[in-house]
Write a protein that holds these residues in place. Structure first.
Motif, mmCIF file in Angstrom:
data_model
loop_
_atom_site.group_PDB
_atom_site.id
_atom_site.type_symbol
_atom_site.label_atom_id
_atom_site.label_comp_id
_atom_site.label_asym_id
_atom_site.label_seq_id
_atom_site.Cartn_x
_atom_site.Cartn_y
_atom_site.Cartn_z
ATOM 1 N N GLU A 130 -8.128 -12.595 -6.259
ATOM 2 C CA GLU A 130 -6.733 -12.793 -6.683
ATOM 3 C C GLU A 130 -6.161 -11.494 -7.223
ATOM 4 O O GLU A 130 -5.013 -11.169 -6.976
ATOM 5 C CB GLU A 130 -6.640 -13.890 -7.741
ATOM 6 C CG GLU A 130 -6.977 -15.279 -7.240
ATOM 7 C CD GLU A 130 -6.047 -15.787 -6.151
ATOM 8 O OE1 GLU A 130 -4.868 -15.384 -6.109
ATOM 9 O OE2 GLU A 130 -6.518 -16.586 -5.320
ATOM 10 N N GLU A 131 -6.972 -10.762 -8.005
ATOM 11 C CA GLU A 131 -6.548 -9.484 -8.581
ATOM 12 C C GLU A 131 -7.711 -8.517 -8.479
ATOM 13 O O GLU A 131 -8.623 -8.558 -9.286
ATOM 14 C CB GLU A 131 -6.151 -9.641 -10.051
ATOM 15 C CG GLU A 131 -4.897 -10.436 -10.253
ATOM 16 C CD GLU A 131 -4.531 -10.542 -11.710
ATOM 17 O OE1 GLU A 131 -4.491 -9.500 -12.390
ATOM 18 O OE2 GLU A 131 -4.282 -11.669 -12.153
ATOM 19 N N ILE A 132 -7.690 -7.652 -7.499
ATOM 20 C CA ILE A 132 -8.739 -6.644 -7.326
ATOM 21 C C ILE A 132 -8.347 -5.433 -8.170
ATOM 22 O O ILE A 132 -7.222 -4.950 -8.079
ATOM 23 C CB ILE A 132 -8.894 -6.224 -5.848
ATOM 24 C CG1 ILE A 132 -9.176 -7.427 -4.950
ATOM 25 C CG2 ILE A 132 -9.964 -5.154 -5.707
ATOM 26 C CD1 ILE A 132 -10.503 -8.084 -5.152
ATOM 27 N N SER A 133 -9.279 -4.960 -8.976
ATOM 28 C CA SER A 133 -8.998 -3.785 -9.807
ATOM 29 C C SER A 133 -9.667 -2.558 -9.196
ATOM 30 O O SER A 133 -10.540 -2.664 -8.332
ATOM 31 C CB SER A 133 -9.533 -4.008 -11.216
ATOM 32 O OG SER A 133 -10.948 -3.979 -11.206
ATOM 33 N N ALA A 134 -9.260 -1.404 -9.690
ATOM 34 C CA ALA A 134 -9.869 -0.154 -9.239
ATOM 35 C C ALA A 134 -11.357 -0.148 -9.560
ATOM 36 O O ALA A 134 -12.177 0.320 -8.764
ATOM 37 C CB ALA A 134 -9.181 1.026 -9.903
ATOM 38 N N ALA A 135 -11.715 -0.683 -10.705
ATOM 39 C CA ALA A 135 -13.132 -0.730 -11.083
ATOM 40 C C ALA A 135 -13.905 -1.688 -10.188
ATOM 41 O O ALA A 135 -15.063 -1.422 -9.851
ATOM 42 C CB ALA A 135 -13.273 -1.107 -12.544
ATOM 43 N N ASP A 136 -13.288 -2.809 -9.774
ATOM 44 C CA ASP A 136 -13.945 -3.718 -8.823
ATOM 45 C C ASP A 136 -14.239 -2.977 -7.525
ATOM 46 O O ASP A 136 -15.329 -3.083 -6.964
ATOM 47 C CB ASP A 136 -13.048 -4.920 -8.495
ATOM 48 C CG ASP A 136 -12.829 -5.856 -9.664
ATOM 49 O OD1 ASP A 136 -13.707 -5.943 -10.544
ATOM 50 O OD2 ASP A 136 -11.761 -6.501 -9.691
ATOM 51 N N LEU A 137 -13.248 -2.241 -7.059
ATOM 52 C CA LEU A 137 -13.393 -1.457 -5.834
ATOM 53 C C LEU A 137 -14.540 -0.461 -5.957
ATOM 54 O O LEU A 137 -15.354 -0.312 -5.049
ATOM 55 C CB LEU A 137 -12.079 -0.720 -5.550
ATOM 56 C CG LEU A 137 -12.073 0.376 -4.491
ATOM 57 C CD1 LEU A 137 -12.293 -0.215 -3.121
ATOM 58 C CD2 LEU A 137 -10.772 1.134 -4.531
ATOM 59 N N ALA A 138 -14.629 0.180 -7.095
ATOM 60 C CA ALA A 138 -15.644 1.206 -7.299
ATOM 61 C C ALA A 138 -17.054 0.638 -7.368
ATOM 62 O O ALA A 138 -18.024 1.336 -7.113
ATOM 63 C CB ALA A 138 -15.337 1.998 -8.570
ATOM 64 N N GLU A 139 -17.180 -0.644 -7.706
ATOM 65 C CA GLU A 139 -18.509 -1.239 -7.820
ATOM 66 C C GLU A 139 -19.178 -1.484 -6.481
ATOM 67 O O GLU A 139 -20.396 -1.535 -6.387
ATOM 68 C CB GLU A 139 -18.433 -2.555 -8.608
ATOM 69 C CG GLU A 139 -18.279 -2.328 -10.084
ATOM 70 C CD GLU A 139 -18.311 -3.615 -10.881
ATOM 71 O OE1 GLU A 139 -18.581 -4.686 -10.313
ATOM 72 O OE2 GLU A 139 -18.074 -3.520 -12.089
ATOM 73 N N VAL A 140 -18.382 -1.673 -5.437
ATOM 74 C CA VAL A 140 -18.954 -1.929 -4.114
ATOM 75 C C VAL A 140 -19.482 -0.616 -3.555
ATOM 76 O O VAL A 140 -18.754 0.379 -3.520
ATOM 77 C CB VAL A 140 -17.893 -2.514 -3.145
ATOM 78 C CG1 VAL A 140 -18.508 -2.794 -1.785
ATOM 79 C CG2 VAL A 140 -17.269 -3.762 -3.726
ATOM 80 N N PRO A 141 -20.744 -0.591 -3.126
ATOM 81 C CA PRO A 141 -21.245 0.651 -2.519
ATOM 82 C C PRO A 141 -20.320 1.076 -1.373
ATOM 83 O O PRO A 141 -19.989 0.272 -0.501
ATOM 84 C CB PRO A 141 -22.636 0.256 -2.001
ATOM 85 C CG PRO A 141 -23.028 -0.910 -2.847
ATOM 86 C CD PRO A 141 -21.752 -1.639 -3.152
ATOM 87 N N GLN A 142 -19.875 2.297 -1.436
ATOM 88 C CA GLN A 142 -18.854 2.792 -0.516
ATOM 89 C C GLN A 142 -19.217 2.620 0.952
ATOM 90 O O GLN A 142 -18.368 2.308 1.773
ATOM 91 C CB GLN A 142 -18.588 4.268 -0.822
ATOM 92 C CG GLN A 142 -17.220 4.677 -0.412
ATOM 93 C CD GLN A 142 -16.881 6.033 -0.960
ATOM 94 O OE1 GLN A 142 -17.334 6.418 -2.019
ATOM 95 N NE2 GLN A 142 -16.085 6.749 -0.227
#
Length: 187
Positions: A130-142
């Motif tokens: 519902e709300e993806i944050s920059a930190a959420d994005l950074a947690e996923v291995p690139q």
């Protein structure tokens, strides 16, 4: 419970949670840093500044000193900041309310639980929320992140800007699409 008789304990819990989130953000920033332009790396500096005592921290600590629990104090201050950002005329500044919400959730999760489980991401992960944050994005291995679908946000949100810088296809503001129905599904 809104009230606490042990002010020192609550203050210590809050300080520990903030320290943990700071460390977590530094690790995430370091991991993403080589692939991001300078302006986007500064997002993590902004997150760190929000966690400074002179920002959210002092206000939370003041409520704790008045006998409130760390969780209640944090929620109260975060709501106030979100309300301020959402009432601004500037769309970019309104988007910052999502950053404050994300930080608040991160600190709150450490206040509520000592043991956060590590998530396992499939080889081709599309981050859905519902709300993806920059930190959420950074947690996923690139190397595993192949897309993002966010129920809220716009092309001026930090997530969209970061995803663009990383070359990750992103769909923002899917208000009519229930992202909860997409969770765990093949896309």
């Amino acid at each position: 419970n809104l009230e606490s008789k042990d002010v020192d304990h609550e203050a210590s819990l809050f300080e520990s949670a903030v320290a943990f989130v700071r460390e977590e953000l530094m690790v995430l920033a370091k991991r993403l840093s080589p692939n991001l332009p300078k302006e986007e790396r500064e997002l993590f500096d902004a997150y760190m500044r929000m966690l400074d005592p002179a920002s959210l921290g002092d206000e939370v600590t003041e409520l704790i000193k008045k006998g409130k629990t760390a969780q209640f104090a944090l929620k109260t201050v975060v709501k106030q900041y979100i309300s301020r950002f959402e009432s601004m005329d500037n769309a970019y500044m309104r988007e910052r309310s999502n950053d404050v919400l994300d930080l608040g959730r991160r600190v709150l999760s450490h206040l509520q639980s000592e043991d956060r489980k590590d998530l396992i991401y499939p080889k081709k992960t599309i981050l859905v929320g519902e709300e993806i944050s920059a930190a959420d994005l950074a947690e996923v291995p690139q190397e595993r992140l192949v897309g993002i679908v966010s129920g809220s946000g716009s092309r001026s949100s930090h997530v969209a800007i970061l995803a663009n810088a990383l070359g990750v296809p992103t769909v923002m503001g899917t208000h009519k699409l229930s992202v909860s129905q997409l969770d765990g599904k093949d896309l």
